[in-house]
Design a protein around this motif. Structure first.
Motif, PDB file in Angstrom:
ATOM      1  N   LEU A 226       9.284   0.525  -1.472  1.00  0.00           N
ATOM      2  CA  LEU A 226       9.571  -0.964  -2.050  1.00  0.00           C
ATOM      3  C   LEU A 226      10.218  -0.705  -3.248  1.00  0.00           C
ATOM      4  N   ARG A 227      11.374  -1.453  -3.620  1.00  0.00           N
ATOM      5  CA  ARG A 227      12.136  -2.410  -2.958  1.00  0.00           C
ATOM      6  C   ARG A 227      12.973  -1.871  -1.913  1.00  0.00           C
TER       7      ARG A 227
ATOM      8  N   HIS B 164       4.368   0.289   4.324  1.00  0.00           N
ATOM      9  CA  HIS B 164       4.893  -0.052   2.944  1.00  0.00           C
ATOM     10  C   HIS B 164       4.220   0.881   1.942  1.00  0.00           C
ATOM     11  N   ILE B 165       5.204   1.307   0.947  1.00  0.00           N
ATOM     12  CA  ILE B 165       4.593   1.941  -0.055  1.00  0.00           C
ATOM     13  C   ILE B 165       5.383   1.325  -1.273  1.00  0.00           C
ATOM     14  N   GLY B 166       4.923   0.770  -2.317  1.00  0.00           N
ATOM     15  CA  GLY B 166       5.530   0.139  -3.371  1.00  0.00           C
ATOM     16  C   GLY B 166       5.299   1.255  -4.567  1.00  0.00           C
TER      17      GLY B 166
ATOM     18  N   GLU C  16       2.544   3.533  -8.939  1.00  0.00           N
ATOM     19  CA  GLU C  16       2.295   2.943  -7.476  1.00  0.00           C
ATOM     20  C   GLU C  16       1.697   1.717  -7.742  1.00  0.00           C
ATOM     21  N   TYR C  17       2.189   0.574  -6.698  1.00  0.00           N
ATOM     22  CA  TYR C  17       1.655  -0.698  -6.885  1.00  0.00           C
ATOM     23  C   TYR C  17       1.069  -1.327  -5.474  1.00  0.00           C
ATOM     24  N   TYR C  18       1.526  -0.419  -4.295  1.00  0.00           N
ATOM     25  CA  TYR C  18       1.082  -0.888  -2.980  1.00  0.00           C
ATOM     26  C   TYR C  18       0.919   0.219  -2.128  1.00  0.00           C
ATOM     27  N   CYS C  19       0.417   0.208  -1.241  1.00  0.00           N
ATOM     28  CA  CYS C  19       0.250   1.210   0.114  1.00  0.00           C
ATOM     29  C   CYS C  19      -0.568   0.543   1.105  1.00  0.00           C
ATOM     30  N   LYS C  20       0.078   0.385   2.301  1.00  0.00           N
ATOM     31  CA  LYS C  20      -0.210  -0.177   3.438  1.00  0.00           C
ATOM     32  C   LYS C  20       0.212   0.498   4.638  1.00  0.00           C
TER      33      LYS C  20
END
Ligand code: PRP
Ligand code: URA
Length: 365
Positions: free
Chosen positions: A234-235, A255-257, A269-273
């Motif tokens: 992302l983004r 998704h990896i932010g 890093e702010y997101y990882c699912k």
């Protein structure tokens, strides 16, 4: 012969002359950069790229130049499958072919006269390996490489694949244009990603099935139950997802932010699912821009920590610095890109690049 060349800023002038010489002599070349003597760069970035392209069999020989040639020779000889000769005169170059079957040549841009450098290059390209007693000596080097577990390093896989299909190149030209609208940019990024699918999925395996056509029964081929995962960073990676999913609709999407800190250029890093069974899947990480490589290398780290193993990186525009970092941190990860640009500028943007991919996709500038 197919020859890869590269240099740092100190070897740039000599590399340019050698480039012209090779073209005059009718060789096919790939110039991995650098592209200027004015901007100071790090010789390992270029040495690794040229060396890896030779070790992988993508290019038959490599020629590297830095100030003395010493740094480049050290770097190149770290790569299993590279036998790099640092030559200061034609007789050393000749012997390195006859006795050592050298496949990379390192030269000193600040230590060699042009005439001597040209003689070295010519004799090195013309001289065959002598075989005989030298074979068993080379085998000892190769045996050491295999004992240390590094032999045949990606022998059948090119570490960096540049997709130079005319349609892809045409569309990349349009997204580079600063006047391309957000709408058109978005559509083209999807289209380019879609066109890349054909090559990035080339290694998927097939199995035979029986089908009944309106005329008769026959054998046909089907993908052999491969599990795929698409993971956009992302983004901007989001901009490539639709183009890919359209062709492989059963792939799961993680998704990896990450964003680049504008000051340090380090990824945050702010997101990882990710899909729960990520360890069983062939994973394609998507990010249009591979600049310093920090974001991609961090995304690969995150996926590995969660068990992912079979990872491919798919980008649209790569800088040599980013390719080198990803290969250094994750040597088994293959990179597909639509373009390999010259360098990064002082703000970590790819030159010529296309600017900020996220802003251009989402119209946020
Ligand atoms: C951009 C781009 C990559 C990263 C590349 O993202 O999409 O993820 O920079 O740079 P690197 O190789 O030097 O790490 P950015 O940080 O601008 O975030 P965004 O996609 O949210 O705009
Ligand atoms: N991120 C981008 O979006 N563009 C660049 O050129 C570098 C990093």
């Amino acid at each position: 012969m197919r020859v890869a060349i590269g240099s740092d800023h100190a070897g740039f002038a000599l590399k340019e002359k050698i480039r012209n010489l090779l073209l005059e002599l009718g060789h096919e070349i790939r110039d991995f950069g650098t592209h200027s003597a004015e901007i100071s760069v790090d010789y390992p970035d270029y040495g690794f790229m040229v060396g890896e392209s030779v070790a992988s069999g993508q290019w038959e020989r490599g020629i590297l130049a830095c100030g003395s040639g010493i740094g480049m020779s050290i770097v190149a000889n770290k790569i299993p499958g590279v036998y790099c000769a640092l030559a200061a005169d034609p007789s050393a170059a000749r012997l390195s072919r006859l006795h050592n079957d050298s496949n990379v040549l390192a030269l000193g841009g600040r230590t060699l006269e042009e005439k001597t450098a040209f003689e070295i290059v010519k004799v090195w390209l013309e001289t065959p390996f002598d075989g005989g007693r030298h074979v068993s000596r080379l085998k000892k080097i190769q045996s050491y490489e295999s004992q240390s577990g590094t032999a045949h390093y990606r022998a059948n896989d090119n570490p960096l694949i540049i997709l130079d299909h005319p349609l892809i190149q045409h569309k990349v030209g349009i997204i580079r244009d600063r006047n391309t609208s957000v709408k058109e940019f978005r559509e083209l990024v999807q289209e380019i990603a879609g066109l890349m699918v054909y090559e990035i999925t080339r290694a998927l395996s097939l199995e035979e099935v029986e089908v009944e056509t309106p005329i008769s029964r026959t054998k046909a081929l089907t993908l052999s139950g491969k599990k795929l995962a698409i993971v956009p960073i992302l983004r901007a990676g989001l901009g490539m997802v639709e183009g890919i999913i359209r062709l492989i609709p059963n792939a799961k999407v993680g998704h990896i932010g990450l964003y680049r800190d504008p000051e340090t250029l380090m990824p945050v890093e702010y997101y990882c699912k990710l899909p729960g069974d990520i360890e069983d899947r062939d994973i394609f990480i998507l990010d249009p821009m591979l600049a310093t490589g920090g974001s991609s290398a961090a995304a690969i780290d995150l996926i590995k920590k969660r068990g992912g193993r079979k990872i491919t990186l798919v980008c649209l525009i790569a800088a040599p610095e980013g390719v080198a970092l990803v290969h250094r941190c994750h040597p088994e990860v293959q990179i597909f890109t639509a373009a390999l640009d010259s360098r990064l500028n002082d703000h970590g943007y790819i030159v010529p690049g296309l600017g900020d991919a996220g802003d251009r996709l989402f119209g946020t500038k």
